[in-house]
Design an enzyme around this catalytic site. Sequence first.
Site, PDB file in Angstrom:
ATOM      1  N   GLY A  21       0.716  -1.330  -0.216  1.00 10.37           N
ATOM      2  CA  GLY A  21      -0.056   0.025  -0.045  1.00 10.37           C
ATOM      3  C   GLY A  21       0.780   1.232   0.077  1.00 10.37           C
ATOM      4  CD  GLU A  56       1.615   0.856   6.979  1.00  7.63           C
ATOM      5  OE1 GLU A  56       1.114   1.162   5.829  1.00  7.63           O
ATOM      6  OE2 GLU A  56       1.443  -0.332   7.853  1.00  7.63           O
ATOM      7  CG  ASP A  57      -1.311   1.800   3.229  1.00  9.54           C
ATOM      8  OD1 ASP A  57      -0.896   1.629   4.452  1.00  9.54           O
ATOM      9  OD2 ASP A  57      -1.735   0.939   2.346  1.00  9.54           O
ATOM     10  CG  ASP A  77      -8.694   1.048  10.104  1.00  6.69           C
ATOM     11  OD1 ASP A  77      -9.445   1.774  10.413  1.00  6.69           O
ATOM     12  OD2 ASP A  77      -9.200  -0.086   9.233  1.00  6.69           O
ATOM     13  N   GLY A 114      -4.799   0.598  14.108  1.00  2.00           N
ATOM     14  CA  GLY A 114      -3.497   0.655  14.679  1.00  2.00           C
ATOM     15  C   GLY A 114      -2.677  -0.713  15.029  1.00  2.00           C
ATOM     16  CB  THR A 132      -0.869  -2.942  10.475  1.00  2.00           C
ATOM     17  OG1 THR A 132      -2.074  -3.655  10.151  1.00  2.00           O
ATOM     18  CG2 THR A 132       0.108  -3.579   9.710  1.00  2.00           C
ATOM     19  CE  LYS A 165     -10.136   3.928   6.909  1.00  2.00           C
ATOM     20  NZ  LYS A 165     -10.646   2.788   6.368  1.00  2.00           N
ATOM     21  CG  ASP A 191      -5.570  -3.089  -1.901  1.00  2.00           C
ATOM     22  OD1 ASP A 191      -5.146  -2.972  -0.850  1.00  2.00           O
ATOM     23  OD2 ASP A 191      -5.788  -4.342  -1.930  1.00  2.00           O
ATOM     24  NE  ARG A 240      -2.230  -3.046  -4.280  1.00  2.00           N
ATOM     25  CZ  ARG A 240      -2.322  -3.210  -3.032  1.00  2.00           C
ATOM     26  NH1 ARG A 240      -2.026  -2.131  -2.115  1.00  2.00           N
ATOM     27  NH2 ARG A 240      -2.477  -4.440  -2.429  1.00  2.00           N
TER      28      ARG A 240
END
Length: 178
Positions: free
Chosen positions: A43, A98-99, A102, A104, A106, A130, A158, A164
């Site tokens: 990502g 990072e992309d 969300d 958290g 990951t 987010k 994605d 992407r």
Amino acid sequence: MPYRLGRTLITAAEIQARVQELAGVISQDYANRDLLLICVLKGAAIFWADLCRALPIPCQSDFVAMESYGDSTLPLEEPRFTKAAGVSLSGRDILIVEDIIDTGHTSAHLRKLLLAATPRSLAMCALLDKAERRQVATSIEYCGFVIPNAFVVGYGLDFAQQYRHLPHIAVLEGLPEA
Ligand code: IMP
Ligand code: MG
């Protein structure tokens, strides 16, 4: 298909302007350091490609991969490390690229794994935050945009490996509530 590409949340021009701003701050903070960008595949690949080319300071790059969603939009509690870094991280000034953050999970997990390799410093640069979806506290030292709770695609992000390539960030509509 039940889902469809929706409204543009962030235009390509807005992204490019913000990437330049982030690169300016990062290059001041990391001047005379030993900067290693760790790009989180897949990502963050497009964000990394633009960000590193906007950095006027010396830096190296490497890639890791974490699997967190598969082809679904539901987060897994324990993200898997599917590709580890290929260079020594000990003593380096690591900036994770990072992309999106969300829940958290990951990034909290990734930070733990990278800290175990005893870097000199560790910080996070995420294009999107987010924030209202957070379940695990995780710091974002460099953040592109805080976005509302919607599933977004484009500029590397994605849905089932699609979208992407879009130069902007758009909302994916018609998904069941996560
Ligand atoms: P977290 O563990 O819930 O913070 O999820 C982080 C990862 O989930 C990100 O690196 C993305 O790969 C993926 N993700 C979360 N939200 C979105 C989204 O809105 N669009 C695309 N991917 C997302
Ligand atoms: Mg990701």
